[in-house]
Design a protein around this motif. Structure first.
Motif, short mmCIF file in Angstrom:
data_model
loop_
_atom_site.label_atom_id
_atom_site.label_comp_id
_atom_site.label_asym_id
_atom_site.label_seq_id
_atom_site.Cartn_x
_atom_site.Cartn_y
_atom_site.Cartn_z
N CYS A 102 37.40 35.65 35.41
CA CYS A 102 37.50 36.11 36.81
C CYS A 102 38.14 35.65 37.74
CB CYS A 102 35.95 36.55 37.03
SG CYS A 102 35.63 37.37 38.53
N TYR A 139 37.50 35.09 40.61
CA TYR A 139 36.61 34.69 41.70
C TYR A 139 35.68 33.70 41.14
CZ TYR A 139 38.71 38.58 44.54
OH TYR A 139 39.55 39.36 44.90
N CYS A 140 35.14 34.13 39.96
CA CYS A 140 34.33 33.45 39.37
C CYS A 140 34.30 32.28 38.33
CB CYS A 140 33.09 34.42 38.76
SG CYS A 140 32.51 35.59 39.74
N HIS A 147 32.88 43.50 37.27
CA HIS A 147 32.14 42.17 36.88
C HIS A 147 30.76 42.48 37.71
CE1 HIS A 147 31.95 37.51 36.83
NE2 HIS A 147 31.16 38.25 36.19
N CYS A 194 30.52 38.68 40.84
CA CYS A 194 31.14 38.87 42.00
C CYS A 194 31.26 40.60 42.43
CB CYS A 194 32.27 38.23 42.38
SG CYS A 194 33.64 38.95 41.19
ZN LIG Z 1 33.75 37.58 39.22
#
Ligand SMILES: [Zn+2]
Length: 86
Positions: free
Chosen positions: A5, A7-8, A58, A62
Motif C-alpha cells: 500500500c 500509504y501503509c 484497503h 487507510c
Molecule cells: Zn493503506
C-alpha cells in the motif's frame, strides 16, 4: 499474497477487499441499448492470464482505493497506484 500500500506499506491481502477489473467503464444509462451494455459490463467478464489491472480497497487500513497490476498466473504484484483505474 501481500500488497504494498502506498500509504501503509506492505500488508497482508486479508486487509484488502477485491473490487474487480479496473478497466470496466460504466455505460451511459441514457444511450440507446443501455440495458445490454450494462449487462455486458456487469456479467460478461474476461478472464485474462497475465498482467491485469484490478481495483482493491484497503478496508482494514487507510481505506484507499488502489489500482493493482497483478499477474493472474503467478499472483505477482507488478505495480500499485493510488486511486481507481489507470
Ligand atoms: Zn493503506
Amino acid at each position: 499474497m501481500r500488497i504494498q500500500c502506498p500509504y501503509c506499506g506492505e500488508r497482508s491481502v486479508n486487509e484488502f477487499s477485491y473490487l474487480g477489473d479496473a478497466g470496466i467503464e460504466r455505460p451511459d444509462p441514457h444511450a440507446s441499448g443501455a440495458a445490454a451494455r450494462f449487462f455486458e459490463a456487469v456479467y460478461l467478464r474476461d478472464n485474462p492470464a497475465g498482467p491485469h489491472n484490478e481495483l482493491w480497497y484497503h478496508t482494514y487500513g487507510c481505506r484507499s482505493w488502489l489500482c493493482v497490476t497483478r499477474d493472474t498466473v503467478t499472483h505477482e504484484i507488478l505495480r500499485v497506484q493510488t486511486g481507481g483505474a489507470h
